[in-house]
Design a protein around this motif. Structure first.
Motif, PDB file in Angstrom:
ATOM      1  N   SER A 163      -7.875   1.027  -3.100  1.00  0.00           N
ATOM      2  CA  SER A 163      -7.846   2.146  -4.039  1.00  0.00           C
ATOM      3  C   SER A 163      -6.574   2.958  -3.803  1.00  0.00           C
ATOM      4  O   SER A 163      -5.886   2.791  -2.799  1.00  0.00           O
ATOM      5  CB  SER A 163      -9.059   3.037  -3.816  1.00  0.00           C
ATOM      6  N   ALA A 164      -6.256   3.860  -4.746  1.00  0.00           N
ATOM      7  CA  ALA A 164      -4.982   4.577  -4.714  1.00  0.00           C
ATOM      8  C   ALA A 164      -4.824   5.394  -3.432  1.00  0.00           C
ATOM      9  O   ALA A 164      -3.772   5.359  -2.790  1.00  0.00           O
ATOM     10  CB  ALA A 164      -4.869   5.472  -5.946  1.00  0.00           C
ATOM     11  N   LEU A 165      -5.871   6.132  -3.036  1.00  0.00           N
ATOM     12  CA  LEU A 165      -5.767   6.997  -1.854  1.00  0.00           C
ATOM     13  C   LEU A 165      -5.614   6.149  -0.596  1.00  0.00           C
ATOM     14  O   LEU A 165      -4.769   6.429   0.266  1.00  0.00           O
ATOM     15  CB  LEU A 165      -7.018   7.888  -1.741  1.00  0.00           C
ATOM     16  N   ASP A 166      -6.432   5.081  -0.491  1.00  0.00           N
ATOM     17  CA  ASP A 166      -6.393   4.156   0.650  1.00  0.00           C
ATOM     18  C   ASP A 166      -4.987   3.572   0.803  1.00  0.00           C
ATOM     19  O   ASP A 166      -4.407   3.546   1.904  1.00  0.00           O
ATOM     20  CB  ASP A 166      -7.419   3.038   0.388  1.00  0.00           C
ATOM     21  N   GLN A 167      -4.435   3.127  -0.338  1.00  0.00           N
ATOM     22  CA  GLN A 167      -3.101   2.544  -0.352  1.00  0.00           C
ATOM     23  C   GLN A 167      -2.055   3.554   0.116  1.00  0.00           C
ATOM     24  O   GLN A 167      -1.209   3.242   0.954  1.00  0.00           O
ATOM     25  CB  GLN A 167      -2.784   2.128  -1.795  1.00  0.00           C
ATOM     26  N   HIS A 168      -2.150   4.780  -0.395  1.00  0.00           N
ATOM     27  CA  HIS A 168      -1.141   5.793  -0.095  1.00  0.00           C
ATOM     28  C   HIS A 168      -1.179   6.210   1.368  1.00  0.00           C
ATOM     29  O   HIS A 168      -0.147   6.374   2.015  1.00  0.00           O
ATOM     30  CB  HIS A 168      -1.343   7.006  -0.996  1.00  0.00           C
ATOM     31  N   ILE A 169      -2.406   6.374   1.902  1.00  0.00           N
ATOM     32  CA  ILE A 169      -2.553   6.833   3.288  1.00  0.00           C
ATOM     33  C   ILE A 169      -2.033   5.761   4.265  1.00  0.00           C
ATOM     34  O   ILE A 169      -1.471   6.097   5.311  1.00  0.00           O
ATOM     35  CB  ILE A 169      -4.031   7.222   3.566  1.00  0.00           C
ATOM     36  N   HIS A 170      -2.175   4.485   3.891  1.00  0.00           N
ATOM     37  CA  HIS A 170      -1.625   3.424   4.733  1.00  0.00           C
ATOM     38  C   HIS A 170      -0.118   3.284   4.510  1.00  0.00           C
ATOM     39  O   HIS A 170       0.609   2.900   5.427  1.00  0.00           O
ATOM     40  CB  HIS A 170      -2.319   2.084   4.441  1.00  0.00           C
ATOM     41  N   PHE A 171       0.339   3.586   3.289  1.00  0.00           N
ATOM     42  CA  PHE A 171       1.772   3.532   3.029  1.00  0.00           C
ATOM     43  C   PHE A 171       2.525   4.550   3.882  1.00  0.00           C
ATOM     44  O   PHE A 171       3.610   4.278   4.402  1.00  0.00           O
ATOM     45  CB  PHE A 171       2.043   3.778   1.541  1.00  0.00           C
ATOM     46  N   LEU A 172       1.921   5.735   4.039  1.00  0.00           N
ATOM     47  CA  LEU A 172       2.537   6.755   4.894  1.00  0.00           C
ATOM     48  C   LEU A 172       2.595   6.261   6.335  1.00  0.00           C
ATOM     49  O   LEU A 172       3.566   6.504   7.056  1.00  0.00           O
ATOM     50  CB  LEU A 172       1.743   8.065   4.807  1.00  0.00           C
TER      51      LEU A 172
END
Lengths: 237, 237, 237, 237
Positions: B114-123
């Motif tokens: 999901s978008a949040l999961d992806q973003h938090i791992h991208f950081l």
């Protein structure tokens, strides 16, 4: 190259390409010449194999009847082999260029493939551009053990990965081929790439140990011989 | 790792990993050996934890009955720990490789979240690739205070960020979990990452001050001792 | 910052930030301290301006009533100013980090804006990351005229570009605002960015000429004085 | 530039730009001045050609009647030529900047073109950014044969590729133009770009051989002359 044999040939081509050629000793220079010829021969073999297999383009580029290009994929492969066949001697710049061009051609090559096909070639690109970068750094920094270790391990991975691509996309035993759209297959193939890399590191560590032990023994033997000669010359005087 | 405990373990693993190992003194070399063993132990613990938790794959990779891969996410985590468990000594090249491979696996790992999961791992990836780059530069430049400072601060951020991911995706107190599609949450988590980084810088500045004061006192004490010994030896002569 | 005044403040903040601080002379060190204080003051002013303008968040982060974050955009700007307010002295590493973090925050900041808004901030990112890279290179290479020239010109462009963004997105005279979806506007703004850069280069060339002439005259005057003193001392002897 | 003539002019502009200007000898400095003037003249010619061709903008930027920008594409080209016309002497930094700016303008220039148009310009960007990177490295490393070889070969490719773009997008003989959406055309043009590059390498190898032989002969002749003079002076004594 759209076959198991094509990928196996390419894999073998890159596996034999891997060896770093730093021979300071005179008797090794003949070996080097032989190696250069072997490389050029393999490049020519690759180009001929691409062009003249049954159903290949036989050097035709454009079909005037139906206004279509003839087998562009094959022409891309031929161009890749071309840059590896240019006599490069030991020049790391030309090695780097050949690999960057191989990488670029692959990148544009796979843009319209299925998801699994695209991903398995994308992983190949990691090793291709890594080696290209290694050679580029070698141009400016010179020989460095870290570059040497990294490029050799990536060359090994690239070679074995071509075989892996062959096994995945064109299974040689007539079993069912992989589901090209299953996301699980993509996830597995990613992990698998790094297992290939771990295996490459293991092989290098093994070789290093063997060579280390051998040269230890040789230099030991030589030391004995030198001591014996020194003693003999002392006795003769 | 799909749990709060898994992320907390990973965070702790990387927090204890952070310490730079430059011991010139002999009595510290025993400490170094102990540290290397601690690292290998943690890596093994991580691999075992991934494989043998209740409901884990127990080293099974492929299920022949339904023709499916078994728990590939877990196998990815095992592979990550594997590269951190390879005995690396002080070699920055192997550290760099382990981190690059961790980053690559993460990158392909999060593509379908999901978008949040992806973003938090991208950081998280920002810190992972930053440290990998630091180690790579260390291979060619050698120890440099700027690299040291940057990699330690990023290691701290990586470790605390794993805990943050655990809190966001698997809240340990059974409250409502975060809305994974709300864009505001994504914006907040971005700012939050840099607050973690600011905190890491603060901790390093604090440690530096403490150590600076202590070593000042020690060298002061040693100077006194040296002066006293010199005076004594002068008296004895 | 969602106003003409906000962008004008940010532009002025970065324009006064541009000056390289290499003072070898003792009498300039007082000036340097003053400059450091001015920078910290501007950073605090920016943070206060973001938080306490009428309608600002007044340090509230989370609204418990409607379970929403309070004005995250403003908190992002506050975080940007925070990293510029950390006392950095002359440390190029901290300058580089502050700019990389500014760039990252901007990047995630603009992901959901209109096309023109996104593009005009993306052009800003070119200058932000360019300066960050300059400072990073300065860490390893040290002062280099090329880095100096490039970072100063990009700082000037960044400052004037903030004013340009203010004029485009929040026209101060109540005329019609720009059409945010017209592709021609995006094309014009791209060319316009490089005109700002050309102007920055022109300003630097002008300043260089002035300073070159002045110091020529001063050294000429000093040479005369030295000659005169030498003659006088010769006469006195 | 939206014509065959425009692309041919640009190609010729970059082909004559390629020559590295390292003259240590005094008699070559006049040649260098001449070359600088030729470059500025070509840049002015390019700018004038863009602005004052029949149907050009004639320096008009904004049309107040219909509130539209006048021919922005042409203004982009004018800006590109502008940065090449700035007197740069031998400064590799300014060369690098001019090329980076050319690349950025191109990048934003082609975002809304057809697939083939976009791809053929994207291949151009490879050469543009490669040369920009070469000049940037030259700033820090100084003259290096590898940089020299790579930038010259890429300059040759860039020049000949402009001609290729002219032939593909605006066929000079009134035949049918290329199908802009056919994926085979995109694949062919990719391979074709690397054939241009192989041809550039071939030309350089040829020139190198010629110059090597000539200078060998000259230095041979000079050695003979020197020997003869030495003999004469020996005889005279």
């Amino acid at each position: 190259m759209g076959s198991f044999q094509g990928h196996a040939l390419a894999g073998t081509f890159f596996l034999q390409h891997m060896k770093p050629s730093i021979y300071t000793n005179l008797q090794f220079q003949r070996l080097e010449l032989f190696e250069g010829m072997a490389k050029a021969f393999f490049a020519l073999l690759g180009m001929a194999g691409e062009q003249f297999v049954p159903g290949g383009p036989y050097l035709h580029l454009y079909n005037k009847d139906d206004h279509k290009w003839v087998m562009l994929t094959t022409w891309q492969h031929t161009t890749m082999y071309l840059f590896f066949g240019i006599p490069r001697g030991l020049n790391p710049l030309m090695n780097s260029l050949a690999l960057f061009i191989e990488g670029c051609l692959f990148y544009f090559h796979i843009m319209h493939c299925s998801a699994l096909d695209q991903h398995i070639h994308f992983l190949l690109l990691i090793s291709v551009f890594s080696i290209a970068l290694c050679y580029l750094l070698e141009v400016f920094i010179g020989n460095h053990p870290a570059l040497e270790l990294f490029s050799v391990s990536m060359f090994l991975t690239q070679g074995s990965w071509f075989w892996q691509i062959g096994f995945v996309l064109y299974p040689p035993w007539q079993g069912p081929s992989w589901d090209q759209t299953d996301h699980d297959n993509i996830m597995f193939i990613t992990v698998c790439f790094f297992w290939h890399y771990a295996a490459a590191l293991l092989i290098i560590a093994f070789n290093y140990t063997i060579i280390y032990c051998c040269t230890e023994n040789i230099s030991l033997a030589r030391n004995c011989e030198v001591t014996w000669l020194a003693e003999k010359s002392w006795l003769l005087n």
